[in-house]
Write a protein that holds these residues in place. Structure first.
Motif, short mmCIF file in Angstrom:
data_model
loop_
_atom_site.label_atom_id
_atom_site.label_comp_id
_atom_site.label_asym_id
_atom_site.label_seq_id
_atom_site.Cartn_x
_atom_site.Cartn_y
_atom_site.Cartn_z
N HIS A 1 1.15 -1.35 0.30
CA HIS A 1 0.27 -0.13 -0.01
C HIS A 1 0.72 1.17 0.12
N TRP A 2 0.65 1.83 -0.55
CA TRP A 2 1.32 3.30 -1.02
C TRP A 2 1.24 4.39 -0.07
N ALA A 3 2.56 5.35 0.19
CA ALA A 3 1.99 6.09 1.40
C ALA A 3 2.17 7.51 0.41
N LEU A 4 0.97 8.18 0.48
CA LEU A 4 0.66 9.23 0.04
C LEU A 4 0.25 10.47 0.57
N SER A 5 1.04 11.14 -0.33
CA SER A 5 0.99 12.65 0.14
C SER A 5 0.42 14.21 -0.22
N GLY A 6 -0.01 15.05 0.52
CA GLY A 6 0.11 16.11 -1.01
C GLY A 6 -1.94 15.54 -0.71
N ASP A 7 -2.19 16.67 -1.58
CA ASP A 7 -3.41 16.54 -2.68
C ASP A 7 -4.54 15.59 -2.59
N VAL A 8 -4.92 14.50 -1.62
CA VAL A 8 -5.54 13.03 -1.98
C VAL A 8 -7.13 13.35 -1.43
N ASN A 9 -7.89 14.39 -1.72
CA ASN A 9 -9.58 14.29 -2.32
C ASN A 9 -9.50 14.59 -3.58
N VAL A 10 -10.43 12.89 -3.09
CA VAL A 10 -10.74 12.34 -4.69
C VAL A 10 -12.22 11.45 -4.36
N HIS A 11 -12.84 11.04 -5.34
CA HIS A 11 -13.89 9.88 -5.93
C HIS A 11 -14.34 9.45 -6.70
N ASP A 12 -14.12 8.19 -6.87
CA ASP A 12 -13.80 7.33 -8.51
C ASP A 12 -12.61 8.19 -8.75
N PRO A 13 -12.00 7.36 -8.45
CA PRO A 13 -10.50 7.80 -8.91
C PRO A 13 -9.76 7.16 -10.53
N SER A 14 -9.54 7.70 -11.92
CA SER A 14 -9.02 7.08 -12.99
C SER A 14 -7.83 7.93 -13.07
N TYR A 15 -6.40 6.87 -12.92
CA TYR A 15 -4.95 6.66 -12.82
C TYR A 15 -4.88 6.89 -14.20
N ILE A 16 -3.42 7.16 -14.42
CA ILE A 16 -2.73 7.04 -16.27
C ILE A 16 -1.44 8.16 -15.99
N LYS A 17 -0.39 7.02 -16.23
CA LYS A 17 0.38 7.77 -16.26
C LYS A 17 1.01 8.32 -17.78
N GLU A 18 2.12 9.50 -17.64
CA GLU A 18 1.95 9.86 -19.35
C GLU A 18 3.91 10.77 -18.98
N GLY A 19 4.48 10.14 -19.45
CA GLY A 19 5.71 10.28 -19.31
C GLY A 19 6.27 10.68 -17.80
N SER A 20 6.76 12.01 -17.19
CA SER A 20 7.68 11.56 -15.39
C SER A 20 6.22 12.11 -14.85
N GLY A 21 5.09 12.15 -15.42
CA GLY A 21 3.49 12.70 -14.12
C GLY A 21 2.98 11.63 -14.74
N THR A 22 2.09 11.77 -13.75
CA THR A 22 1.03 10.48 -12.81
C THR A 22 -0.17 11.63 -12.70
N TYR A 23 -1.44 11.02 -13.13
CA TYR A 23 -2.53 12.55 -13.49
C TYR A 23 -3.28 11.34 -12.41
N VAL A 24 -4.81 11.63 -11.88
CA VAL A 24 -5.78 10.59 -11.60
C VAL A 24 -6.85 12.03 -11.92
N PHE A 25 -7.68 12.01 -12.81
CA PHE A 25 -8.77 12.24 -12.50
C PHE A 25 -9.57 11.43 -12.04
N SER A 26 -10.84 12.32 -11.77
CA SER A 26 -11.80 11.85 -10.31
C SER A 26 -13.10 12.43 -10.90
N THR A 27 -14.28 12.05 -9.74
CA THR A 27 -15.68 12.60 -10.19
C THR A 27 -15.42 14.18 -9.21
#
Length: 322
Positions: A28-54
């Motif tokens: 289980h990953w240790a996450l930080s910062g702004d992690v407020n989401v609902h129904d997340p969708s995850y994608i990696k692009e280059g060096s970036g990681t994105y999470v789209f959500s409701t």
């Protein structure tokens, strides 16, 4: 040797609080910062990681290191004009409220499926599509409506999930309550349905509470895995959401649980039912077969929904596990 053992004990002791409220260690990953989401969708692009959500206009988080997230501009600054045609009862205070997005790269383009609905408990809904050359480039193109439902249909056109089968053919899984989860083949050029709608899972108890399909094909096991969320969502710390799964040799099913029960007959195996802190884990997204991304309600923070990411493994019999 004693010094090495002592060092490991110290490291484990320091890390233990991070994982003390999870089922396993290090999965289980240790996450930080702004992690407020609902129904997340995850994608990696280059060096970036994105999470789209409701959320308003589809909310987007970004991480530069994969674990620390910050919020970036939403996809839709205002509602699209055609939304009210399919969700006419959208209230003004949630006219730009977009549910359960799914973002994936396919055929050299990034595709963003999402859903709009008149309200909870109604199936007057629609799945829409936007696309872009890349997430980073933005400039999302409105590709219009994909699928709709209303009171004459026995399904709810929300919770879309783009699935690419073993041969490279795109499909769209979707569904919430009513007669359960569905899947339909997509045209490779338009990325819209072209053919029959297949039923792949439903509940036979508890008011049909099953939604949020996420399907992944694991080439090592030769199975398609259907993950879903069952029971009560969206009630903060009182939520009883659970993440469940079944598997099939065919993308259209039948999907069965560990006991061989067809998911169309109410079968499923529970992966995660939450714990004292993380209530109602669900809205899951599977990335590259080996990551599971979902939200859960943090009982230590007023039941706010937050992002969880875990490694997803498969046991010797080919069943998913943390």
């Amino acid at each position: 040797m004693k010094r090495k053992v002592l060092t490991m004990v110290v490291i484990m002791t320091l890390l233990l609080p991070i994982f003390a409220d999870t089922k396993g260690f290090a999965a289980h990953w240790a996450l930080s910062g702004d992690v407020n989401v609902h129904d997340p969708s995850y994608i990696k692009e280059g060096s970036g990681t994105y999470v789209f959500s409701t959320g308003a206009g589809i909310q987007v988080l970004k991480s530069d290191n994969g674990t620390n997230f910050y919020r970036v501009p939403q996809v839709f600054l205002s509602p699209l004009s055609w939304w009210r045609q399919y969700a006419p009862n959208l209230k003004n205070d949630r006219a730009n409220d977009v549910w359960a997005p799914d973002v994936k790269q396919y055929n050299g383009r990034t595709w963003l499926y999402y859903s709009i609905s008149s309200d909870f408990g109604q199936n007057t809904s629609a799945i829409g599509l936007a696309s872009a050359s890349s997430v980073g480039a933005g400039s999302w193109r409105d590709d219009g409506v994909v699928l709709t439902s209303n009171s004459t249909k026995d399904y709810n056109a929300i919770d879309p999930e783009l699935v690419i089968d073993a041969s490279g053919q795109p499909w769209l899984a979707f569904g919430s309550f009513w007669t359960g989860l569905k899947i339909t083949k997509l045209d490779k050029n338009t990325m819209k349905p072209t053919g029959s709608i297949y039923s792949i899972a439903k509940r036979t108890v508890n008011d049909g509470a099953i939604e949020a399909p996420s399907i992944t094909y694991n080439a090592q096991t030769g199975y398609y895995y259907l993950f879903a969320s069952v029971d009560k969502c969206c009630d903060k710390a009182n939520s009883t959401y659970k993440t469940v799964y079944g598997r099939s040799k065919s993308i259209t099913g039948p999907y069965v649980d560990k006991n061989g029960v067809d998911m169309m007959k109410g079968g499923f195996t529970i992966l995660d039912a939450g714990n004292d802190r993380w209530k109602g884990p669900g809205g899951e997204d599977i990335y590259n077969t080996n990551l599971i991304i979902r939200h859960a309600y943090d009982a230590t923070d007023g039941g706010n929904p937050k992002l969880l990411i875990s490694d997803l493994n498969y046991d010797s019999a080919g069943w998913p596990t943390y």
